[in-house]
Scaffold this motif. Structure first.
Motif, PDB file in Angstrom:
ATOM      1  N   SER A  24       1.044   5.112   0.684  1.00 19.54           N
ATOM      2  CA  SER A  24       0.417   6.347   1.152  1.00 19.54           C
ATOM      3  C   SER A  24       1.200   7.548   0.641  1.00 19.54           C
ATOM      4  O   SER A  24       0.753   8.671   0.716  1.00 19.54           O
ATOM      5  CB  SER A  24       0.344   6.361   2.679  1.00 19.54           C
ATOM      6  OG  SER A  24       1.629   6.206   3.220  1.00 19.54           O
ATOM      7  N   SER A  25       2.390   7.294   0.137  1.00 18.19           N
ATOM      8  CA  SER A  25       3.161   8.357  -0.507  1.00 18.19           C
ATOM      9  C   SER A  25       4.082   7.685  -1.516  1.00 18.19           C
ATOM     10  O   SER A  25       4.041   6.465  -1.697  1.00 18.19           O
ATOM     11  CB  SER A  25       3.992   9.123   0.523  1.00 18.19           C
ATOM     12  OG  SER A  25       5.095   8.331   0.920  1.00 18.19           O
ATOM     13  N   THR A  26       4.931   8.480  -2.166  1.00 20.78           N
ATOM     14  CA  THR A  26       5.826   7.887  -3.166  1.00 20.78           C
ATOM     15  C   THR A  26       7.178   7.508  -2.565  1.00 20.78           C
ATOM     16  O   THR A  26       8.079   7.096  -3.287  1.00 20.78           O
ATOM     17  CB  THR A  26       6.035   8.866  -4.344  1.00 20.78           C
ATOM     18  OG1 THR A  26       6.560  10.098  -3.823  1.00 20.78           O
ATOM     19  CG2 THR A  26       4.738   9.130  -5.061  1.00 20.78           C
TER      20      THR A  26
ATOM     21  N   TYR B 141       1.012   6.252  -9.541  1.00 20.95           N
ATOM     22  CA  TYR B 141       0.572   6.801  -8.266  1.00 20.95           C
ATOM     23  C   TYR B 141       0.249   8.283  -8.405  1.00 20.95           C
ATOM     24  O   TYR B 141      -0.800   8.751  -7.950  1.00 20.95           O
ATOM     25  CB  TYR B 141       1.655   6.591  -7.191  1.00 20.95           C
ATOM     26  CG  TYR B 141       1.304   7.242  -5.870  1.00 20.95           C
ATOM     27  CD1 TYR B 141       0.679   6.519  -4.863  1.00 20.95           C
ATOM     28  CD2 TYR B 141       1.572   8.591  -5.645  1.00 20.95           C
ATOM     29  CE1 TYR B 141       0.335   7.124  -3.665  1.00 20.95           C
ATOM     30  CE2 TYR B 141       1.230   9.206  -4.452  1.00 20.95           C
ATOM     31  CZ  TYR B 141       0.616   8.465  -3.467  1.00 20.95           C
ATOM     32  OH  TYR B 141       0.277   9.073  -2.287  1.00 20.95           O
TER      33      TYR B 141
ATOM     34  N   ASN C 117       1.848  12.537  -1.970  1.00 22.96           N
ATOM     35  CA  ASN C 117       1.322  11.934  -0.757  1.00 22.96           C
ATOM     36  C   ASN C 117      -0.194  11.825  -0.861  1.00 22.96           C
ATOM     37  O   ASN C 117      -0.821  12.579  -1.592  1.00 22.96           O
ATOM     38  CB  ASN C 117       1.711  12.833   0.431  1.00 22.96           C
ATOM     39  CG  ASN C 117       1.536  12.138   1.753  1.00 22.96           C
ATOM     40  OD1 ASN C 117       1.682  10.922   1.847  1.00 22.96           O
ATOM     41  ND2 ASN C 117       1.210  12.903   2.776  1.00 22.96           N
ATOM     42  N   ASN C 118      -0.794  10.900  -0.112  1.00 28.57           N
ATOM     43  CA  ASN C 118      -2.254  10.768  -0.131  1.00 28.57           C
ATOM     44  C   ASN C 118      -2.950  11.965   0.487  1.00 28.57           C
ATOM     45  O   ASN C 118      -4.030  12.344   0.081  1.00 28.57           O
ATOM     46  CB  ASN C 118      -2.684   9.520   0.635  1.00 28.57           C
ATOM     47  CG  ASN C 118      -2.565   8.274  -0.225  1.00 28.57           C
ATOM     48  OD1 ASN C 118      -2.244   8.383  -1.408  1.00 28.57           O
ATOM     49  ND2 ASN C 118      -2.802   7.127   0.346  1.00 28.57           N
ATOM     50  N   GLY C 119      -2.352  12.542   1.507  1.00 28.73           N
ATOM     51  CA  GLY C 119      -2.958  13.704   2.149  1.00 28.73           C
ATOM     52  C   GLY C 119      -2.246  14.954   1.702  1.00 28.73           C
ATOM     53  O   GLY C 119      -2.157  15.255   0.524  1.00 28.73           O
TER      54      GLY C 119
ATOM     55  N   LYS D  18      -2.924   8.807 -10.412  1.00 31.47           N
ATOM     56  CA  LYS D  18      -4.165   8.397  -9.754  1.00 31.47           C
ATOM     57  C   LYS D  18      -4.457   9.186  -8.485  1.00 31.47           C
ATOM     58  O   LYS D  18      -5.551   9.096  -7.938  1.00 31.47           O
ATOM     59  CB  LYS D  18      -4.116   6.902  -9.453  1.00 31.47           C
ATOM     60  CG  LYS D  18      -4.271   6.091 -10.738  1.00 31.47           C
ATOM     61  CD  LYS D  18      -4.055   4.618 -10.517  1.00 31.47           C
ATOM     62  CE  LYS D  18      -4.141   3.876 -11.853  1.00 31.47           C
ATOM     63  NZ  LYS D  18      -3.527   2.553 -11.798  1.00 31.47           N
ATOM     64  N   ASN D  19      -3.485   9.921  -7.992  1.00 26.95           N
ATOM     65  CA  ASN D  19      -3.678  10.731  -6.795  1.00 26.95           C
ATOM     66  C   ASN D  19      -4.628  11.888  -7.124  1.00 26.95           C
ATOM     67  O   ASN D  19      -4.298  12.774  -7.911  1.00 26.95           O
ATOM     68  CB  ASN D  19      -2.317  11.256  -6.324  1.00 26.95           C
ATOM     69  CG  ASN D  19      -2.409  11.938  -4.971  1.00 26.95           C
ATOM     70  OD1 ASN D  19      -3.479  12.401  -4.582  1.00 26.95           O
ATOM     71  ND2 ASN D  19      -1.305  12.012  -4.278  1.00 26.95           N
ATOM     72  N   SER D  20      -5.810  11.864  -6.505  1.00 26.18           N
ATOM     73  CA  SER D  20      -6.858  12.795  -6.956  1.00 26.18           C
ATOM     74  C   SER D  20      -6.467  14.256  -6.751  1.00 26.18           C
ATOM     75  O   SER D  20      -6.975  15.124  -7.449  1.00 26.18           O
ATOM     76  CB  SER D  20      -8.164  12.491  -6.228  1.00 26.18           C
ATOM     77  OG  SER D  20      -7.967  12.636  -4.839  1.00 26.18           O
ATOM     78  N   THR D  21      -5.571  14.531  -5.806  1.00 22.53           N
ATOM     79  CA  THR D  21      -5.199  15.931  -5.609  1.00 22.53           C
ATOM     80  C   THR D  21      -4.390  16.471  -6.792  1.00 22.53           C
ATOM     81  O   THR D  21      -4.236  17.671  -6.944  1.00 22.53           O
ATOM     82  CB  THR D  21      -4.378  16.131  -4.313  1.00 22.53           C
ATOM     83  OG1 THR D  21      -3.303  15.197  -4.306  1.00 22.53           O
ATOM     84  CG2 THR D  21      -5.240  15.925  -3.093  1.00 22.53           C
TER      85      THR D  21
ATOM     86  N   SER E 274       0.867  -1.177   0.000  1.00 19.54           N
ATOM     87  CA  SER E 274       0.000   0.000   0.000  1.00 19.54           C
ATOM     88  C   SER E 274       0.907   1.232   0.000  1.00 19.54           C
ATOM     89  O   SER E 274       1.940   1.265   0.661  1.00 19.54           O
ATOM     90  CB  SER E 274      -0.919  -0.020   1.216  1.00 19.54           C
ATOM     91  OG  SER E 274      -0.157   0.096   2.384  1.00 19.54           O
TER      92      SER E 274
END
Ligand SMILES: [Zn+2]
Length: 335
Positions: A28-30, A188, A89-91, A191-194, A26
């Motif tokens: 959560s970041s690169t 990644y 990053n995810n966030g 696909k990262n929505s941000t 998984s």
């Protein structure tokens, strides 16, 4: 004799393990991509073609990170759609990238930053700490299970010590590893929505060229809702309205071709947990049984949607996939 050069079989297994981490880990970041690339580059720069273990300084890994992210910490521009520093990053933006963004405002090149030795050393130390606390700790974790084939965490104190034969394999396969990591890293980011405001405008050729269309899958879902009486294939719980996904029983990442019998309906929770993993043998039996009992309906209803529907072929693919999993000790999802 841990210092021996690994056999051909062991080398291939190593490569499979790298692929497994990239497919099933998984992210959560690169950072994990950066870590794999860094280890591979350092094995070349600091190592040799032998089966020995290799101890790497976290500072050296940090330097590789900084090089990688330095390049990516400037705004990305596409046509006239605006500018964006890619979110890694995810966030919120990844901490290392934020540091580099700030430093780029002061230093116009990495060379100039390096010459300011106090600032440079502080940066190296900070990045080294983050690397140790985050990607080093989680890289070899697949769905909560430990999968330590590169290094053993409890033996990585002041240095990161690659297990015997790992340095050899990293050197042997560095080009493939770089290419795999780059591909997954790019995926990644896309696909990262941000990052969507800009990247949405780019055509998604991958999906267009290789993946089934949304419409097709939606139609499959309608058939499966009926077939499974609106219950999740895995946990058997009733699926709440719209809260489901068409799951590839044999993961798409293992076998990227859709065959009618491979589809099952899963609730979003099971679907995201199973992710790119194979399901346990228990589910394999359930799936084979389902296909046997509902073969005719599947052929009848899913073939018309444009999928190859041949139970025997689907089962051959599954046989291959589970043999691969057993041979290579892939982690399976137990539901
Ligand atoms: Zn479920």
């Amino acid at each position: 004799m841990p210092d021996l050069i690994p056999t051909a079989q062991k080398q291939l297994k190593f490569l499979k393990n790298i692929q497994l981490i990239l497919q099933s880990g998984s992210f959560s970041s690169t950072y994990k991509f950066a870590l794999l690339i860094s280890l591979s580059r350092l094995a070349i720069e600091k190592g040799q073609d032998s089966g020995e273990s290799l101890a790497l300084e976290y500072i050296d890994i940090a330097e590789k990170f900084i090089e990688l992210y330095w390049k990516q910490a400037v705004p990305y521009t596409f046509n006239d759609q605006g500018q964006l520093i890619l979110n890694q990053n995810n966030g919120k933006q990844a901490a290392i990238v934020n540091r580099i963004i700030e430093l780029r405002k002061i230093y116009s090149s990495l060379g100039l930053l390096r010459r300011d030795s106090l600032v440079w050393l502080k940066l190296l130390k900070d990045v080294a700490r983050t690397v140790k606390e985050m990607p080093v700790r989680y890289l070899q974790n697949l769905n909560g299970q430990n999968f330590e084939f590169l290094y053993q965490l409890d033996q990585c104190g002041k240095q990161l010590t690659l297990l015997p034969q790992v340095m050899f394999c990293l050197r042997q396969f560095s080009e493939i590893i770089e290419e795999l990591c780059q591909k997954h890293w790019i995926d990644y980011i896309r696909k990262n929505s941000t990052n969507a405001p800009i990247l949405n405008k780019l055509p998604n050729l991958e999906q267009f060229m290789f993946e089934p269309s949304r419409n097709q899958l939606n139609a499959v879902a309608c058939v499966l809702v009926e077939l499974q009486e609106c219950k999740c294939f895995y946990c058997n719980k009733p699926i709440r309205k719209g809260n489901y996904a068409v799951d590839h029983f044999i993961p798409w990442s293992m076998y990227p071709s859709d065959t009618g019998h491979n589809f099952v309906l899963a609730d979003s929770n099971c679907n995201s947990k199973k992710s790119n993993l194979l399901a346990s043998d228990e589910f394999l039996h359930k799936w084979r049984k389902r296909n046997k009992e509902q073969d005719l309906i599947i052929v009848d209803r899913i073939a018309v949607l444009g999928f190859l529907t041949d139970k025997e072929r689907s089962h051959k693919v599954a046989e291959w996939a589970y043999a691969q999993a057993n041979e290579n000790n892939y982690i399976k999802w137990n539901g």
